[in-house]
Design a protein around this motif. Sequence first.
Motif, PDB file in Angstrom:
ATOM      1  N   ARG B 204     -13.644  26.257  -1.210  1.00 55.32           N
ATOM      2  CA  ARG B 204     -13.136  24.941  -0.830  1.00 55.32           C
ATOM      3  C   ARG B 204     -11.948  25.134  -0.151  1.00 55.32           C
ATOM      4  O   ARG B 204     -11.479  24.199   0.865  1.00 55.32           O
ATOM      5  CB  ARG B 204     -12.875  24.244  -2.211  1.00 55.32           C
ATOM      6  CG  ARG B 204     -14.146  24.043  -2.853  1.00 55.32           C
ATOM      7  CD  ARG B 204     -13.795  23.250  -4.283  1.00 55.32           C
ATOM      8  NE  ARG B 204     -13.274  23.546  -5.202  1.00 55.32           N
ATOM      9  CZ  ARG B 204     -13.618  24.505  -6.299  1.00 55.32           C
ATOM     10  NH1 ARG B 204     -14.748  24.590  -6.442  1.00 55.32           N
ATOM     11  NH2 ARG B 204     -12.587  25.079  -7.090  1.00 55.32           N
ATOM     12  N   ARG B 207     -12.931  25.044   3.636  1.00 59.36           N
ATOM     13  CA  ARG B 207     -13.035  23.687   4.065  1.00 59.36           C
ATOM     14  C   ARG B 207     -12.139  22.705   4.357  1.00 59.36           C
ATOM     15  O   ARG B 207     -11.950  22.007   5.239  1.00 59.36           O
ATOM     16  CB  ARG B 207     -14.240  23.106   3.068  1.00 59.36           C
ATOM     17  CG  ARG B 207     -15.563  23.922   2.968  1.00 59.36           C
ATOM     18  CD  ARG B 207     -16.296  23.736   1.602  1.00 59.36           C
ATOM     19  NE  ARG B 207     -16.794  22.134   1.682  1.00 59.36           N
ATOM     20  CZ  ARG B 207     -17.144  21.413   0.543  1.00 59.36           C
ATOM     21  NH1 ARG B 207     -17.443  22.367  -0.541  1.00 59.36           N
ATOM     22  NH2 ARG B 207     -17.660  20.467   0.743  1.00 59.36           N
ATOM     23  N   LEU B 208     -10.964  23.024   3.390  1.00 62.14           N
ATOM     24  CA  LEU B 208      -9.821  22.153   3.718  1.00 62.14           C
ATOM     25  C   LEU B 208      -8.748  22.657   4.882  1.00 62.14           C
ATOM     26  O   LEU B 208      -8.216  21.928   5.432  1.00 62.14           O
ATOM     27  CB  LEU B 208      -8.754  22.041   2.266  1.00 62.14           C
ATOM     28  CG  LEU B 208      -9.386  20.612   1.395  1.00 62.14           C
ATOM     29  CD1 LEU B 208      -8.349  21.038  -0.169  1.00 62.14           C
ATOM     30  CD2 LEU B 208      -8.963  19.511   2.271  1.00 62.14           C
ATOM     31  N   TRP B 209      -8.797  24.014   4.842  1.00 58.25           N
ATOM     32  CA  TRP B 209      -7.702  24.711   5.623  1.00 58.25           C
ATOM     33  C   TRP B 209      -7.963  25.218   6.913  1.00 58.25           C
ATOM     34  O   TRP B 209      -7.166  25.738   7.640  1.00 58.25           O
ATOM     35  CB  TRP B 209      -6.827  25.537   4.623  1.00 58.25           C
ATOM     36  CG  TRP B 209      -5.960  24.654   3.791  1.00 58.25           C
ATOM     37  CD1 TRP B 209      -6.385  24.303   2.477  1.00 58.25           C
ATOM     38  CD2 TRP B 209      -4.776  24.274   4.052  1.00 58.25           C
ATOM     39  NE1 TRP B 209      -5.328  23.815   1.885  1.00 58.25           N
ATOM     40  CE2 TRP B 209      -4.304  23.512   2.954  1.00 58.25           C
ATOM     41  CE3 TRP B 209      -3.785  24.076   5.166  1.00 58.25           C
ATOM     42  CZ2 TRP B 209      -2.945  22.776   2.574  1.00 58.25           C
ATOM     43  CZ3 TRP B 209      -2.636  23.372   5.155  1.00 58.25           C
ATOM     44  CH2 TRP B 209      -2.250  22.660   3.856  1.00 58.25           C
ATOM     45  N   PRO B 216      -4.494  18.999   5.829  1.00 60.22           N
ATOM     46  CA  PRO B 216      -4.776  17.916   5.021  1.00 60.22           C
ATOM     47  C   PRO B 216      -3.721  17.117   4.786  1.00 60.22           C
ATOM     48  O   PRO B 216      -2.567  17.817   4.235  1.00 60.22           O
ATOM     49  CB  PRO B 216      -5.525  18.425   3.832  1.00 60.22           C
ATOM     50  CG  PRO B 216      -5.182  20.000   3.819  1.00 60.22           C
ATOM     51  CD  PRO B 216      -4.857  20.199   5.311  1.00 60.22           C
TER      52      PRO B 216
ATOM     53  N   GLU C 242     -15.454  17.119   5.602  1.00 61.43           N
ATOM     54  CA  GLU C 242     -15.482  18.277   4.409  1.00 61.43           C
ATOM     55  C   GLU C 242     -14.470  17.502   3.497  1.00 61.43           C
ATOM     56  O   GLU C 242     -14.837  17.607   2.204  1.00 61.43           O
ATOM     57  CB  GLU C 242     -14.822  19.606   4.983  1.00 61.43           C
ATOM     58  CG  GLU C 242     -15.644  20.457   5.752  1.00 61.43           C
ATOM     59  CD  GLU C 242     -16.868  21.041   4.829  1.00 61.43           C
ATOM     60  OE1 GLU C 242     -16.817  20.726   3.745  1.00 61.43           O
ATOM     61  OE2 GLU C 242     -17.911  21.298   5.680  1.00 61.43           O
ATOM     62  N   GLN C 243     -13.355  16.692   3.803  1.00 56.27           N
ATOM     63  CA  GLN C 243     -12.662  16.054   2.808  1.00 56.27           C
ATOM     64  C   GLN C 243     -13.400  15.273   1.868  1.00 56.27           C
ATOM     65  O   GLN C 243     -13.156  15.187   0.766  1.00 56.27           O
ATOM     66  CB  GLN C 243     -11.397  15.440   3.341  1.00 56.27           C
ATOM     67  CG  GLN C 243     -10.196  16.361   3.888  1.00 56.27           C
ATOM     68  CD  GLN C 243      -8.946  15.766   4.305  1.00 56.27           C
ATOM     69  OE1 GLN C 243      -8.779  14.539   3.973  1.00 56.27           O
ATOM     70  NE2 GLN C 243      -8.231  16.541   5.157  1.00 56.27           N
ATOM     71  N   ALA C 253      -8.919  16.455  -2.548  1.00 57.74           N
ATOM     72  CA  ALA C 253      -8.986  16.666  -1.026  1.00 57.74           C
ATOM     73  C   ALA C 253      -8.651  15.598   0.034  1.00 57.74           C
ATOM     74  O   ALA C 253      -8.052  15.934   1.073  1.00 57.74           O
ATOM     75  CB  ALA C 253     -10.583  16.920  -0.692  1.00 57.74           C
ATOM     76  N   THR C 254      -8.548  14.561  -0.613  1.00 51.76           N
ATOM     77  CA  THR C 254      -8.292  13.067   0.179  1.00 51.76           C
ATOM     78  C   THR C 254      -6.908  12.540  -0.189  1.00 51.76           C
ATOM     79  O   THR C 254      -6.332  12.915  -1.053  1.00 51.76           O
ATOM     80  CB  THR C 254      -9.291  12.006   0.091  1.00 51.76           C
ATOM     81  OG1 THR C 254      -9.544  11.870  -1.553  1.00 51.76           O
ATOM     82  CG2 THR C 254     -10.770  12.497   0.603  1.00 51.76           C
TER      83      THR C 254
END
Lengths: 365, 365, 365, 365
Positions: B204, B207-209, B216, C242-243, C253-254
């Motif tokens: 995860r 996927r975020l970074w 984000p 992905e978010q 994530a959002t």
Amino acid sequence: MSEDTHESVSHGMQPEDTPELRALYQGFADQSLIPLWTQLGDLMPMTPAPKAVPHVWRWGDLLPLAEAAGTLVPVGRGGERRAIGLANPGLAPNAYISPTLWCAIQYLGPRETAPEHRHSQNAFRFVVEGEGVWTVVDGDPVRMSRGDLLLTPGWRFHGHHNDRDAPMAWIDGLDIPFTQQMDVGFFEFGSERVTDYATPNYSRGERLWANPGLRPLSGLKDTVSSPLAAFRWEHTDRALTEQLLLEDEGQPATVEQGHAAVRYVNPTTGGDVMPTIRCEFHRLREGCETPTRREVGSTVFQVFDGRGAVVMDGVTYRLEKGDLFTVPSWVPWALQAESQFDLFRFSDAPIMERLHFARTHVDGT
Amino acid sequence: MSEDTHESVSHGMQPEDTPELRALYQGFADQSLIPLWTQLGDLMPMTPAPKAVPHVWRWGDLLPLAEAAGTLVPVGRGGERRAIGLANPGLAPNAYISPTLWCAIQYLGPRETAPEHRHSQNAFRFVVEGEGVWTVVDGDPVRMSRGDLLLTPGWRFHGHHNDRDAPMAWIDGLDIPFTQQMDVGFFEFGSERVTDYATPNYSRGERLWANPGLRPLSGLKDTVSSPLAAFRWEHTDRALTEQLLLEDEGQPATVEQGHAAVRYVNPTTGGDVMPTIRCEFHRLREGCETPTRREVGSTVFQVFDGRGAVVMDGVTYRLEKGDLFTVPSWVPWALQAESQFDLFRFSDAPIMERLHFARTHVDGT
Amino acid sequence: MSEDTHESVSHGMQPEDTPELRALYQGFADQSLIPLWTQLGDLMPMTPAPKAVPHVWRWGDLLPLAEAAGTLVPVGRGGERRAIGLANPGLAPNAYISPTLWCAIQYLGPRETAPEHRHSQNAFRFVVEGEGVWTVVDGDPVRMSRGDLLLTPGWRFHGHHNDRDAPMAWIDGLDIPFTQQMDVGFFEFGSERVTDYATPNYSRGERLWANPGLRPLSGLKDTVSSPLAAFRWEHTDRALTEQLLLEDEGQPATVEQGHAAVRYVNPTTGGDVMPTIRCEFHRLREGCETPTRREVGSTVFQVFDGRGAVVMDGVTYRLEKGDLFTVPSWVPWALQAESQFDLFRFSDAPIMERLHFARTHVDGT
Amino acid sequence: MSEDTHESVSHGMQPEDTPELRALYQGFADQSLIPLWTQLGDLMPMTPAPKAVPHVWRWGDLLPLAEAAGTLVPVGRGGERRAIGLANPGLAPNAYISPTLWCAIQYLGPRETAPEHRHSQNAFRFVVEGEGVWTVVDGDPVRMSRGDLLLTPGWRFHGHHNDRDAPMAWIDGLDIPFTQQMDVGFFEFGSERVTDYATPNYSRGERLWANPGLRPLSGLKDTVSSPLAAFRWEHTDRALTEQLLLEDEGQPATVEQGHAAVRYVNPTTGGDVMPTIRCEFHRLREGCETPTRREVGSTVFQVFDGRGAVVMDGVTYRLEKGDLFTVPSWVPWALQAESQFDLFRFSDAPIMERLHFARTHVDGT
């Protein structure tokens, strides 16, 4: 985190002792290998498990020994300084007061000179009594008097000379244990004497930098260590006095009720005076008892004035003027003041904070 | 500074051995005091004088021993990890590869799980070969494959599990020696198993970074350690390939001619991935020889691919895939590439830089 | 603070109009003086009182005008760019979209070149549709394609050339109003053409810097603006996708439910790409409605894809692909998505934050 | 960069005036669009082209007008302050001394009170003569005396009261033009009177923070603006005196030969006292002439003592005590001292530096 547990990581799952295991362990030894599972508890304890122990040194013991050294031990090139290190009993045979800090009583006889040198180690001096010595830092003579904190940040040439017919003793603090264990130290000899025997009341650094809220335009570049290298008792005393007066007026000014304190700072940044050592001065009103604290990192206190006690790990030590004590990492401690109680303090907190290992626990919070 | 002198501060001015001096020294001993003049040379050498020595460990020796341990030593709560530390011969009996760093080969058998725990120590894993293990960091499963760097910054729960029928070995790096000597470590047990046995290709955190130049909005607060905890070989390889191609095109892109390198960084700050450990990857073209460097602080390399040599303190060690070596503080070193030569590197440089002890000397500059 | 009041500071205490007062006011005028009490309400309103107004520009109106300009207006040295500024009706006669920001549609005909120059102003381009132009920034050709953000930070030479037989239009954003009002701008002409007509898929900056979590050792010095000057749609789209997937999986994530967003950042610092301009990309799920926000500072959005609406100061404006709108300081705004709704955003937030004027209010918090 | 050119970007390539072009331009106007090519030279000049002009205001003119206002204009809620702004002739009809700065003479009659309010704007007062007024900042009464700098950082309540039977005038400096143009200002009324009519010699802020190199432990969190809000003439004068004495002793201490200067700083950071305004004090020895400087950003000086001149854009203006002048961005200026010449200075340099627009050119360097 269960902060009150000191239990070690258990070794319950050690493998069965067989010839094959012995062969394996011999193979490890042959290849300069050591398995984690045989020593995890020592390497990674549940909470900090310092070898250093809480300890108190008495000024009444230290000073006579320093005076005797003044008769028997010359000061000069080679030995460099007539400094006697406070060696934490838990760290023998090293002359470390803590894993990061070195603390010594230094003694300079009448008219003596300690020759100039420089080193990576950061150093300071604090004067619990006496006067008459000037420390010359990169050519700038700095008077040393009772209550003053004097800095010698890393890699600046410095020597000391006694301008009087009386001896003088003071406390040195350095980050020698840290630099020695981390292999970071360089050393260089300078003049056999000090480069300037002038005895001004105020150093050039003070004349430029000891003006509150004012920064010389010739000094706009931030420096790693404080360009102000002398912090005078008159200012420290006034700052503490005002904090207690403000408290009397109902204003927020003290750390906690009856406990005034200042940190010595680098005026170019507002941060610690040197990258590895924090210096502070604390004053407790008569009768004040601080809450019990635990902190990651080690610290040293010297009583400057008054009477009181420190409680470390549940043991109470009564304290008088000049007494020194060290609190190892995560050992609970509290201060108690029998009179107005003044203490100089230094610690390795900048190391802990810059590397993000700092933690503090205050009982009752 | 005369950087090529290793001479110690002389002890030429030791006082004459008299009964009075002996009495003084006994007084020192009785009061937990040690004079500086008897040990200055050790405490404050002219240049760093590490006890650690340059040393090479051969992958061909390590891997069979790790495999044997896989048979003989269980992994589970208590011992926690089947990790075998590379112990610097100069630092015996400690399992330290340097005064600050710990390095081990860790081995996980088919379908095994190393249980979850967390500690103040910062850790990473680097995979020189193999695949099939997921490390679960604060609940986020992170695939481990050849060439990947995986982080476990301080105080995050983590465990590992092998999803395959084949064993897997990799390298662990931690700041255990630093935390142990500085008394800063806390440790806490977690789940007996890992908290998530999923085996996603990407964590995860990635996927975020792992989107270049994109942060984000849910992650605008800077973090002490990198929120991106997996650095994939495909990116590292591409970055190094492009640097060498840019060099071919006449563009400034490499460290020096024929020497490409990247530093792994925290995307919230652009700085090192963890507060105490720097990680880098270096690629030398066939035939490239780096200039000789000296650096304050210690470092460890592992050969990832190719053949070459390292020269440490004038001694040449030939190197092959998987071999590891350590360079102590201020020891001169240079690399030589017999083929394209890929090396993973980690060091304690963030400690040296944050505390302002860093120095580098490059021959010929 | 009563944030919902727009009342002005009252002028209730104006002095009586007498001959003496008129003489005094004439004296003021003669000496280039203006009293505060006659204009306090304008100078220091209760809350920001922007002259700029909320406004929407339609892509369907802009593009035909840009195409017509392509026929009638040459591009070349002097006029420099065929750029048509979006002029906030409240700021007439200035071509400012807000007090700090300039926004234009730029149009380059087939095979045309916009000559090189440089200026203190920070600039970017965002491509809502089309391809075929390369912008050459300090000699590095950067492809411009749909969804890409391309930077031209202050004082870097840049020109554009169209490599195709079709025209291309895009959006420029600059801090011209700020620099003009603050008198900080310098300008310099460069080549009459661009210095490199190559048309690589990826710029040299991307090849060095678009590797997630990897920093070239040749680029260890932090830079004021991002050395990565192209942010590709493929990465932006993937990050947003992905978010939303992570949100589906129950992970944080959002920004808020149904609202994914990324900020474009300088990889050397993790901060904004340029000192005065923040760039972001937002994606709302179909049906998502954001809470109403007020922010100090001004912002501009362009719809990249999908349908929806913005509510500014209580007025709803429906939006389609390519439409642009600006929100002045402290004007309440909210977004509503009728389909998946993608918007590029830029603002002057770095100015507000660096000077500590930033404030945000979100309804219901 | 050719810094001596003032030529504008030429408009040589304007398109031919045809009916089609007129239709296009009408289309632009209908859609709130303005083309860049018709106004590039104004928007992006070769070097800063300020509308503000160099200008001098005479204390001998200002003070009588302020005194007259004291008779004719009340002070109280609504008008808030009897402050008369120095309006740059180039910026009419705005009461701006520069695009970022507001400067006024404020006048308070015997026993008058200016009521409390607060606003986002950062403010200070500098006292060129007189005494007897206390400014009460967030409840802390601060004495105002000749030579003192007093701060009122953004969003702190403040009012003033005159404790004497004589009037008092002083100079206010604020960032009103910046906040007004950028739409960032909030304003709130407070007490109709001041909340504390005490008249202490030293404010609580000074008692806590005006101890050189000492930081209260109760104030370890860095603040955006200086917690020390009063900078006393005795310290400023001593700092400048010492710089010139050190220069006499051959030590580096002054900006340049014969020119001493200090910057007022926030003791928590060592940086500027407020985020948008820099304050300094300069002292020139008799006969000293500074080199000619150009700086991005605007500045204001007030003569505190002595006689001399400023040369701006080649024009010499003789100056006496109390005279004020402003130097717009990039206008060349130099000072000449006919006697020892003391000047207070403030500027928008923090804006320029934080947004990376700062540039300085010194003739002969």
